[in-house]
Design an enzyme around this catalytic site. Structure first.
Site, PDB file in Angstrom:
ATOM      1  N   ARG A 180      10.159  29.530  18.175  1.00 59.70           N
ATOM      2  CA  ARG A 180      10.183  28.399  17.267  1.00 59.70           C
ATOM      3  C   ARG A 180      10.445  27.101  18.041  1.00 59.70           C
ATOM      4  O   ARG A 180      10.997  27.108  19.139  1.00 59.70           O
ATOM      5  CB  ARG A 180      11.247  28.588  16.192  1.00 59.70           C
ATOM      6  N   GLY A 190       6.559  29.666  24.793  1.00 62.90           N
ATOM      7  CA  GLY A 190       7.819  28.960  24.615  1.00 62.90           C
ATOM      8  C   GLY A 190       7.803  27.968  23.464  1.00 62.90           C
ATOM      9  O   GLY A 190       6.770  27.704  22.834  1.00 62.90           O
ATOM     10  N   HIS A 191       8.969  27.381  23.219  1.00 59.53           N
ATOM     11  CA  HIS A 191       9.136  26.453  22.099  1.00 59.53           C
ATOM     12  C   HIS A 191       8.249  25.214  22.249  1.00 59.53           C
ATOM     13  O   HIS A 191       8.017  24.717  23.340  1.00 59.53           O
ATOM     14  CB  HIS A 191      10.600  26.040  21.961  1.00 59.53           C
ATOM     15  N   ASN A 192       7.725  24.761  21.124  1.00 54.29           N
ATOM     16  CA  ASN A 192       6.934  23.529  21.024  1.00 54.29           C
ATOM     17  C   ASN A 192       5.600  23.573  21.765  1.00 54.29           C
ATOM     18  O   ASN A 192       4.976  22.536  21.992  1.00 54.29           O
ATOM     19  CB  ASN A 192       7.743  22.313  21.497  1.00 54.29           C
ATOM     20  N   SER A 236       6.746  23.428  25.505  1.00 59.61           N
ATOM     21  CA  SER A 236       5.966  22.192  25.359  1.00 59.61           C
ATOM     22  C   SER A 236       4.687  22.168  26.186  1.00 59.61           C
ATOM     23  O   SER A 236       4.136  21.103  26.451  1.00 59.61           O
ATOM     24  CB  SER A 236       6.828  20.960  25.676  1.00 59.61           C
TER      25      SER A 236
END
Length: 336
Positions: free
Chosen positions: A211, A232-234, A252
């Site tokens: 998330r 990974g996140h974003n 990201s």
């Protein structure tokens, strides 16, 4: 929660003038007047000008850049202050775990035994949920979706229509994000964003998609993800991209459409891969990659023709070195 309560509860030492009601933590470019953001790197100072955030954690040396409409919450370590504050906004997996039971109220949906579903969940028609699936509060699942055994969907995850997720995959778990104290202790950043998976996506077995810190980790339409992949996140994966087994995308990472990641590719965080680019297996990517290009190579990845020249040069020099070594040994033999 009032700003004063937030700072006191999580032992964040700073001064403030307006004790406003804090609704959330947010990115500078998406924040509202009731949100708090932070700046930990000078390159983000330019975002202050147009930000609507009510307050920002920032170092003293950079605080003069904060607009008058926004409060500068001066701290030594903005990232650490943000991490502490994030705990006030943690979203539970199940808000009322004691009330969770096997579902009975979904129409035109096939739900097999031993499935656990939280509050506020929506599931579209003709979806199929296999045994052992766990669906947390607030999840939204579109039409014609298939969740194979032991898939776990964390809170507020969104699946659009025609999404298939194979056994053991975990969608929406916390990203790997920590701030660090002066003593090197790790302080967890609570991730309050979501994962959104657009239509016609297929995800293999035992894959994890984290998330977002805030906002969304986004898997766009038509993406195909193999087994044992970590996203990974974003991250944002562009339309119709392909991710082969054991790829790791750091937080990201973003891509254009139709990108191909070969097996075991690793990519650093906050990088962009242009559309229609292909990255060969086991490549390590540490910089942005342009569109419509093929890359290969272990460390670091390079354009594929450069990689082929590099291998040829390496092979030629190695053979020359071998011949030189043999000649030297032969000369030594005849001298003796």
């Amino acid at each position: 929660m009032k700003l004063s309560e937030l700072l006191s509860t999580y032992s964040i030492e700073t001064e403030f003038s307006n004790d406003f009601e804090v609704h959330a933590l947010a990115e500078l470019d998406k924040a509202t007047p009731n949100d708090i953001s932070y700046i930990d790197q000078a390159r983000y100072l330019k975002l202050l000008k147009d930000s609507k955030a009510g307050a920002v954690f920032i170092r003293k040396k950079e605080s003069s850049k904060v607009p008058k409409r926004m409060q500068a919450l001066i701290v030594d370590n903005p990232h650490l202050a943000f991490a502490k504050a994030s705990h006030a906004f943690k979203i539970p997996f199940f808000k009322n775990p004691e009330s969770v039971s096997e579902p009975k109220h979904f129409k035109k949906v096939t739900i097999m035994p031993n499935v656990m579903i939280g509050e506020g969940v929506e599931i579209g028609e003709n979806s199929l949920i296999y045994p052992g699936v766990v669906i947390a509060d607030g999840v939204k699942i579109g039409k014609n979706c298939v969740l194979y055994p032991r898939v776990i969907l964390y809170q507020n995850t969104i699946l659009e229509d025609n999404v298939t997720i194979h056994a053991g995959s975990v969608i929406g778990g916390d990203g790997f994000g920590y701030a660090h104290t002066a003593l090197g202790e790790h302080v967890k950043i609570e991730h309050v964003g979501i994962v959104r998976i657009q239509k016609n996506v297929e995800i293999g077995a035992n894959t994890a998609i984290d998330r977002a810190v805030f906002g969304e980790t986004l898997i766009k339409e038509g993406v195909k993800i193999d087994n044992l992949v970590q996203i990974g996140h974003n991250c944002v994966l562009g339309e119709h991209s392909i991710v082969v087994s054991q790829v790791g995308l750091s937080g990201s990472t973003t891509t254009g459409r139709n990108v191909v990641f070969g097996g075991q590719v690793g990519i650093g965080g906050h990088l962009h891969v242009g559309e229609f680019t292909q990255i060969g297996g086991k490549s390590a990517v540490g910089k942005d990659l342009p569109p419509n290009t093929n890359f290969a190579g272990a460390i670091p990845a390079m354009e594929i023709h450069e990689w082929h020249h590099f291998l040829a040069h390496l092979r030629t020099n190695f053979r020359k070195q071998q011949k030189t070594s043999l000649l030297q040994k032969a000369k030594g033999f005849f001298k003796s």
